[in-house]
Design an enzyme around this catalytic site. Structure first.
Site, PDB file in Angstrom:
ATOM      1  CG  HIS A  27      -0.214   0.005   2.531  1.00 29.66           C
ATOM      2  ND1 HIS A  27       0.565  -1.026   2.954  1.00 29.66           N
ATOM      3  CD2 HIS A  27      -0.161   0.941   3.508  1.00 29.66           C
ATOM      4  CE1 HIS A  27       1.075  -0.739   4.139  1.00 29.66           C
ATOM      5  NE2 HIS A  27       0.656   0.450   4.501  1.00 29.66           N
ATOM      6  CB  CYS A  28       3.934   2.235   1.255  1.00 32.37           C
ATOM      7  SG  CYS A  28       3.079   2.465   2.822  1.00 32.37           S
ATOM      8  CB  ILE A  29       7.010   0.905  -2.329  1.00 30.13           C
ATOM      9  CG1 ILE A  29       7.614   0.916  -0.917  1.00 30.13           C
ATOM     10  CG2 ILE A  29       8.114   1.187  -3.338  1.00 30.13           C
ATOM     11  CD1 ILE A  29       8.646  -0.157  -0.691  1.00 30.13           C
ATOM     12  CG  ASP A  44       3.272   6.089  -0.292  1.00 26.17           C
ATOM     13  OD1 ASP A  44       2.050   6.050  -0.544  1.00 26.17           O
ATOM     14  OD2 ASP A  44       3.765   5.552   0.703  1.00 26.17           O
TER      15      ASP A  44
END
Length: 361
Positions: A192-194, A197
């Site tokens: 859910h980040c890299i 973001d």
């Protein structure tokens, strides 16, 4: 029941911040939560945003929505801060109680209250000068990983043509005691980040007339990796005199990283989509994901069940594509049972396969 917000001294907002169909920030969850909280906000409460986002979200968006909906004013009536989530799912060495917490606020009182809250539960609090700085810290942490993973993914493609094992190169380079940090290639980015973001920063940078081409290029390299894995699968099948169309292909691993059940943004979905578009019959095996959960972009796979891991099942596929290198998988058995293996994680290096061809991807 948002009316119970009044009972809380501190409210931490930890909601998704995905990208929309145009790869631009979707802050609807943050804004919607703020509008739901605002009518019940009372004086002297602490509100902290933890969702990963672009610099300025706390000050520009959240502050405005909360002030308007509550009739109160951040900085004088209630405290507003930002403290990014830090976690490494599946890592037994670090849980929330052992990870330092970055905290940023736009006035001294809010910073002091937020530091007091987090200081009660984490080993150390790292205060920074503003909410924007704290938001930028989280983006740097994830962009750092995205860019370095893109680098080794691109090197993998180059070294593959040169018949050089990229994993051997990384292992040897890792013996240097300074100036080098190992990152490893794979089938693409997940979680859910890299994968998400960096695009928050590139989007915000355009508002300031800055084109962050380096960050965007890293995203493009990582996004292309699932197609590369499918291309290598096609080559592996062709080498055996088989076509990808109508071939039976098993994707080993659906989670985005080893030893977890989190499938968010997993490259496995893109790989399965590509394989199916070429006419392959695609299944998956993942001991942590018995049934495919709901996803926004890959709804066609929802409800599909994992196959078993046994000699008859594994041997029935024309190719097994290793997407996620779960440690609980017996790769010696895989090497003995599979007709052909396409390895995007380098886990079959050194594994005895009894003649089963292994294609690095």
């Amino acid at each position: 029941d948002f009316s119970r917000i009044r009972e809380a001294d501190a409210v931490l907002i930890c909601v998704p911040t995905p990208l929309d169909v145009h790869h631009e920030p979707d802050l609807s969850y943050v804004e919607g939560t703020a509008r739901a909280i605002a009518p019940y906000l009372r004086a002297n409460q602490l509100i902290v945003l933890e969702s990963t986002t672009y610099p300025g979200t706390t000050d520009e968006l959240l502050r405005g929505v909360l002030n308007e909906g509550s009739g109160l004013s951040a900085g004088s009536d209630y405290f507003l801060a930002y403290s990014p989530e830090r976690e490494d799912p599946g890592n037994p060495n670090f849980d929330a109680a052992r990870i330092p917490k970055v905290v940023g606020a736009d006035d001294e009182s809010a910073a002091a209250v937020a530091i007091a809250l987090y200081g009660a539960v984490v080993p150390s609090v790292v205060p920074v000068s503003s909410s924007r700085t704290a938001e930028a810290v989280k983006l740097l942490e994830n962009i750092f990983r995205s860019v370095n993973i893109a680098l080794v993914n691109e090197l993998k493609l180059v070294f593959e043509k040169m018949n050089i094992d990229v994993f051997e190169v990384i292992e040897a380079a890792s013996t240097k005691p300074f100036g080098f940090m190992p990152f490893y290639p794979g089938p693409g980015l997940g979680g859910h980040c890299i994968p998400i973001d960096p695009f928050y920063l590139t989007w915000k940078a355009r508002e300031y007339g800055v084109h962050s081409s380096f960050i965007e290029l890293a995203g493009q390299v990582n996004t292309r990796m699932p197609a590369h894995v499918v291309h290598r699968t096609m080559e592996a099948l062709n080498h055996q005199g088989k076509a990808l169309r109508n071939a039976r292909v098993l994707c080993l691993g659906l989670a985005y990283k080893p030893d977890v059940d989190d499938t968010r943004e997993s490259p496995a979905f893109a790989i399965m989509d590509h394989l199916a578009s070429y006419g392959a019959n695609v299944d998956y095996y993942d001991p942590y994901v018995p049934v495919v959960p709901h996803t926004r972009e890959h709804a066609a796979w929802e409800g599909r069940k994992s196959v078993g891991f046994d000699q008859e099942t594994i041997g029935s596929y024309d190719a097994v594509v290793i997407v996620t290198n779960h440690r609980v998988v017996n790769y010696e058995e895989l090497g003995a049972w599979a007709q052909c293996i396409v390895d995007s994680r380098g886990v079959m290096r050194g594994v005895q396969t009894n003649g089963t061809p292994v294609w690095a991807a």
